[in-house]
Design an enzyme around this catalytic site. Structure first.
Site, short mmCIF file in Angstrom:
data_model
loop_
_atom_site.label_atom_id
_atom_site.label_comp_id
_atom_site.label_asym_id
_atom_site.label_seq_id
_atom_site.Cartn_x
_atom_site.Cartn_y
_atom_site.Cartn_z
N ASP A 196 12.32 -0.36 -70.89
CA ASP A 196 11.40 0.65 -70.37
C ASP A 196 11.71 1.97 -71.04
O ASP A 196 12.86 2.43 -71.01
CB ASP A 196 11.58 0.77 -68.85
CG ASP A 196 10.68 1.84 -68.25
OD1 ASP A 196 9.58 2.07 -68.80
OD2 ASP A 196 11.07 2.45 -67.25
N ASP B 29 10.57 5.89 -71.00
CA ASP B 29 9.81 6.77 -70.14
C ASP B 29 10.02 8.20 -70.61
O ASP B 29 11.15 8.65 -70.77
CB ASP B 29 10.32 6.60 -68.70
CG ASP B 29 9.46 7.34 -67.70
OD1 ASP B 29 8.92 8.41 -68.05
OD2 ASP B 29 9.33 6.84 -66.56
N ASP C 215 15.72 2.93 -70.39
CA ASP C 215 16.11 3.10 -69.00
C ASP C 215 16.95 1.90 -68.57
O ASP C 215 16.42 0.80 -68.39
CB ASP C 215 14.83 3.23 -68.16
CG ASP C 215 15.12 3.76 -66.78
OD1 ASP C 215 16.28 4.11 -66.51
OD2 ASP C 215 14.18 3.83 -65.97
#
Lengths: 349, 391
Positions: free
Chosen positions: B98, B100, B296
């Site tokens: 992930d 972000d 992440d």
């Protein structure tokens, strides 16, 4: 694999089927006079694992078939003994000793043999001139329990999915797989009749095991002795008491450590109750979560993890001997108790 | 968000789902699905522990219940619809990354800049996954999340059985955490026979080493090559602290000599002066800072996480969760390519003044009732910055 190799690496799949083809019944393994020395050797394996943490392997190259068989058959007997005693410390220690001894021997074997053993553990390695290549997924499965930073994937030569490893490193990595296999299979399902037959061996092992355990003070750590805390923990406590804010990972490490050495949730809440923005309810909730609702607290992170997150601080000489903050504490306590015992003995005499 | 707005958004999402093709993950029948429905809003209720036996069933669910947000589990379960996690019996999981924009070191104010930042991070991650981890283009599923980042899904059989700790090792590799750079570049002390640490040598990686060593070698060499091939290379090199004119000239000579350069690429560094070695060491540290991708960690480590369904709409933006191939990533413009709604005018009452850049247009939107192209109106309503209609 020839029978000598099977005797030296009796945990490989092929060894199981080989022993089966020999047609020895369990009854014969337990009772036959001819197998006395296999049983003796089986007991010796377990005793060596407790006392030395290593099992001495015989040199079989020049020996006859009989010696090879006895060595091979001693292994199932060891496993029966360990299973009858069914003690989790013994199981871990025995599995580790078997694995370490095998790994030591593997360092001296040739490449093809290493490939064969690795395959037995569903790990495929490709030999090159001076090294092996192992897929990174196999690598991290084996290496992720290793403490030293050099084993972290980030410090390895990784190329197109494959990790570059030396002969010696393959042997060390396979030790992890061997230990897992042995440990996870124990205890075997043994009947009380079988165990009764081995009573004299079992009693002998139990006594040695008990001595070893009381030596290292394994079960009860007694009262909390803050003087024996490792430097990382002492440092965090002095940080907390001056109102410094700990990072999340260090807060977790500190709390789980304190719970594991026997401090209560209340005592820990009090310890954190120094900062002006202290929120008792929130703190208590977090500590109780780490304590676990079932009563078994999380284990604090190992030294390697502490290092990774920059939480290893002020390591001293004692830290060289341990891989886990809790072991620092255990060993320090043990040393202290020993010293005091000696002192009181001197006074008595 | 008032009822009228919710009804309008639901209708438009429903129109989309009538025709849209939901991207089904491998073994979708073994996944847990979860939805937040317009019907339950403004409360946030996650309807999870659901499972579907056929793609038609799924398609129907989307078009009839109309989720504002749709997720499936990265995990494959024996009983994906069991109502507690233990009973589901976890079998294996995709490997997920992930990225972000909110988790990057520098967060710019504007949404387009954020998205551009995080795309650069995605390109770095892709390099790690293909060069270092050896995944082929088809193994790596790149997805724009519809919000502020990208998800990478890898369903290759080799990774599915990895546990959380093992997945963290992969994240540590990509983010350089725990990297012992002293073993790769710099002065290293070797123990002599007597065990005294008296002999020292300078270690330098080869581009053939693989791992971080190769990355650092390539970074340093391309960095200095760029300087050497630019205007006023001596001036630029002497700007580094400790580098004098003699050192700079010597470096330029080495980098202009193909034979010496190729030795350098192989990790041979004897011909380089000590001052340059210090410069290399400095650049080595800089290399790590520049090459890491900020993924992440908790997302990758969580083997039971729910992740947005590619092909669905993100209820917080109205943008499509969009699957991309590696070659599309470089030129992908989320605020154009992930926009699914048209530009017919819609009347909205704007409550939060904003700047919207979509489909190549830039709107400075003030408070109050006004007409906006549908895609911008929906974006603003999803973000909670406008209500549908004129009152």
């Amino acid at each position: 694999m020839d029978s000598k190799s099977l005797a030296l690496y009796p945990f490989v799949t092929e060894a199981f089927s080989y022993v089966e083809t020999l047609g020895f019944s369990l009854e014969r393994l337990l009772n036959s006079r001819a197998l006395d020395s296999a049983r003796f050797r089986g007991k010796e394996r377990v005793l060596q694992s407790i006392e030395d943490g290593e099992i001495q392997k015989p040199g079989l190259s020049g020996s006859g078939e009989e010696k090879t068989f006895l060595e091979l058959l001693s292994y199932p007997f060891s496993r029966i003994l360990v299973s009858c005693i069914n003690d989790s410390y013994l199981i871990r220690r025995y599995a580790l000793a078997e694995a370490e001894s095998a790994s030591k021997l593997l360092k001296t074997e040739n490449k093809d043999f290493l490939v064969e053993i690795a395959n037995d553990f569903n790990v495929s390695i490709t030999p090159f001139d001076s090294h092996f290549a192992m897929h990174f997924t196999d690598y991290i499965k084996l290496a992720n329990t290793m403490k030293d930073l050099k084993w972290k994937l980030v410090n390895r030569r990784l190329k197109r999915g494959y990790v570059h490893i030396t002969h010696e490193e393959v042997a060390r990595l396979l030790q992890e797989a061997i230990r897992d296999r042995i440990q996870n299979a124990l205890p075997l399902d043994v009947s009380s009749e079988v165990c009764n037959t081995c009573n004299s061996h079992i009693d002998e092992i139990k006594e040695v095991l008990q001595n070893r355990k009381s030596d290292i003070n394994i079960d009860d750590m007694g009262e909390v002795d803050t003087e024996s805390f490792p430097p990382c923990i002492s440092n965090a406590i002095s940080g907390v008491s001056t109102g410094a804010n700990l990072g999340h990972s260090m807060r977790f490490a500190l709390t789980s450590f304190l719970l594991n050495v026997g401090m209560t949730v209340d005592e820990i809440v009090d310890m954190f109750n120094v900062s002006p923005d202290f929120d008792e309810e929130k703190t208590r909730y977090q500590i109780e979560h780490i304590a676990g609702s079932s009563g078994a607290p999380y284990t604090p992170p190992s030294c390697q993890t502490m290092k990774t997150y920059g939480n290893c601080y002020g390591g001293d000489e004692f830290c060289q001997k341990i891989k886990h903050p809790l072991n620092y504490y255990r060993k320090k306590l043990y040393k202290k108790a020993k010293k005091e015992k000696e002192k009181s003995q001197q006074q008595d005499g | 968000m008032n009822d009228k707005t919710l009804r309008f958004l639901k209708k438009r999402f429903q129109d989309y789902y009538q025709d849209a093709h939901i991207h089904l993950p491998p073994e979708y029948t073994s996944r847990e699905w979860g939805f937040i429905l317009f019907d339950d809003m403004p409360k946030t209720v996650m309807r999870r522990h659901m499972a579907f036996g056929s793609s038609g069933e799924l398609q129907d669910y989307f078009s009839w219940t109309v989720p504002a947000h749709a997720y499936y589990s990265v995990a494959y379960y024996e009983y994906p619809n069991a109502s507690n996690m233990k009973d589901k019996n976890w079998l294996q999981s995709d490997l997920i990354f992930d990225l972000d924009a909110d988790h990057l070191p520098h967060v710019p104010d504007s949404y387009p800049e954020m998205l551009e930042n995080v795309k650069q991070e995605a390109l770095k991650l892709y390099d790690f996954l293909s060069d270092d981890f050896g995944f082929g283009e088809d193994d790596i599923n790149i997805v724009f999340s519809g919000g502020r980042g990208y998800h990478f899904h890898i369903s290759h059989p080799s990774v599915r059985s990895l546990g959380s700790a093992e997945r963290r090792e992969i994240v540590d590799y990509i983010s350089g955490r725990g990297l012992d750079i002293s073993q790769i570049i710099g002065k290293s002390y070797v123990s002599g026979d007597s065990g005294r640490r008296d002999a020292s040598m300078f270690v330098f990686p080869s581009e053939n080493d693989g791992g971080w060593g190769a990355k650092i070698n390539r970074y340093i060499i391309s960095y200095i090559s760029n300087i050497v091939n630019s205007n006023k290379p001596i001036k630029k090199l002497t700007d580094f602290s400790g580098v004098g004119k003699t050192t700079a000239e010597k470096l330029v000579n080495i980098f202009n000599d193909e034979k010496q350069l190729s030795l350098l690429k192989k990790g041979k560094i004897d011909m380089v002066s000590n001052t340059s070695k210090n410069l290399f060491e400095h650049l080595g540290k800089q290399a790590v800072d520049n090459l890491i991708a900020n993924v992440d960690e908790p997302v990758t480590a969580d083997v039971k996480r729910l992740i947005r369904v590619p092909g669905s709409l993100h209820g917080g933006s109205g943008l499509r969760v969009t699957t991309l191939s590696a070659s599309e990533l470089e030129d992908f413009k989320p605020l154009e390519n992930a926009v699914v709604f048209k530009d017919n005018p819609i009347t909205v009452n704007v409550t939060q003044p904003s700047i919207i850049e979509m489909k190549g247009n830039k709107y400075h939107v003030d408070e109050g009732v006004q007409d906006l192209p549908e895609y911008a109106a929906i974006y603003l309503m999803c973000r909670g910055g406008a209500e549908y209609g004129s009152n």
